[in-house]
Design a protein around this motif. Structure first.
Motif: not given
Length: 284
Positions: A175-197
């Motif tokens: 924010t303009v006041a300098g506070t930070s917040s998490r907007v989104w996150s994503a978690v993918l298995s290490d076995t997910a297809p690398l071409y898709a990652v």
């Protein structure tokens, strides 16, 4: 008194189409979720089946070979996109691989992952870090292999902790006041297809802004966000989506033809004008 009929958006007395106000939002990872039809209609055009219950929730789409599922659950907190492959329990355990994306992940970025799943893998070996490094993201290893956006508000990591590994991405708003917040996150298995990652990483780091209508920029007040007014005709929006769906159908037809040719015994001559079964994707 005669009730006035409602006129469609873009109508003018002269019959000419009127441009509608929109905004070009950058950085794209803070543009908000967007219209989920960007993903779902593309999947249907690629031959995926809509397995959504009649109640309409949660959304569920299944690949033609019935091995991959893409879903969106808005009844949970927070709403979440899920992508999984293989047998799966109710809690997601036991899946061949599994990925979750927060609802605030722009659909254009998530589509980098889901679109890739509809296409054959590229002939080259996938490299998740390549598109990030090419777009001036800081790539290195500080405990985990990490790539950070030039403004520091987005990140992609490959995490290895206590014998477990996964891909993790996030976006933060300040924010303009300098506070930070998490907007989104994503978690993918290490076995997910690398071409898709890799497709996800390329869409995440794409410097082009995203188009959003008024009232659909939830993080507009963030210090990093720039929203530039942009007028667009309703017919243009439809044409852009039709072009995207046409590309999906063309890819599906090409993939079906490639599969048939690959399976055909050597020396077999096909009859003239034969169309491979399943060449046409489901139209929506």
């Amino acid at each position: 008194m005669k009730r006035r009929q409602r006129r469609p958006a873009g109508w003018s007395p002269a019959g000419a189409e009127l441009p509608q106000p929109h905004y070009l939002v950058e950085p794209r990872h803070l543009a908000g979720g967007g219209d989920m039809r960007h993903i779902t209609e593309y999947l249907c055009a690629s031959g995926w089946k809509d397995r959504t219950p009649r109640a309409g929730s949660p959304l569920c789409f299944e690949s033609p070979d019935r091995t991959v599922r893409v879903g969106y659950a808005e009844h949970i907190i927070p709403p979440t996109w899920t992508v999984s492959c293989g047998p799966q329990n109710d809690d997601g355990a036991g899946a061949g691989w599994h990925a979750t994306f927060g609802a605030a992940v722009p659909v254009e970025i998530l589509a980098g992952f889901t679109d890739a799943l509809t296409r054959p893998p590229a002939p080259h070996a996938p490299d998740v870090w390549r598109p990030l490094a090419q777009r001036d993201w800081a790539v290195g290893k500080k405990g985990h292999h990490t790539a950070s956006s030039p403004d520091g508000s987005a990140m992609l990591q490959f995490r290895q902790e206590e014998g477990r590994a996964c891909w993790w991405a996030c976006a933060n708003a300040t924010t303009v006041a300098g506070t930070s917040s998490r907007v989104w996150s994503a978690v993918l298995s290490d076995t997910a297809p690398l071409y898709a990652v890799e497709g996800f990483a390329a869409a995440l780091s794409d410097p082009r802004p995203l188009l959003r209508p008024p009232g659909h920029i939830p993080f507009a007040a963030a210090r990093q966000v720039t929203a530039t007014p942009y007028m667009v005709l309703p017919s243009q929006l439809g044409a852009w989506q039709r072009t995207r769906l046409a590309a999906a159908r063309a890819t599906t037809r090409a993939k079906a033809g490639w599969s048939v040719n690959r399976a055909r015994p050597t020396g077999h001559t096909p009859p003239a004008y034969t169309t491979p079964a399943g060449a046409g994707g489901r139209r929506r």
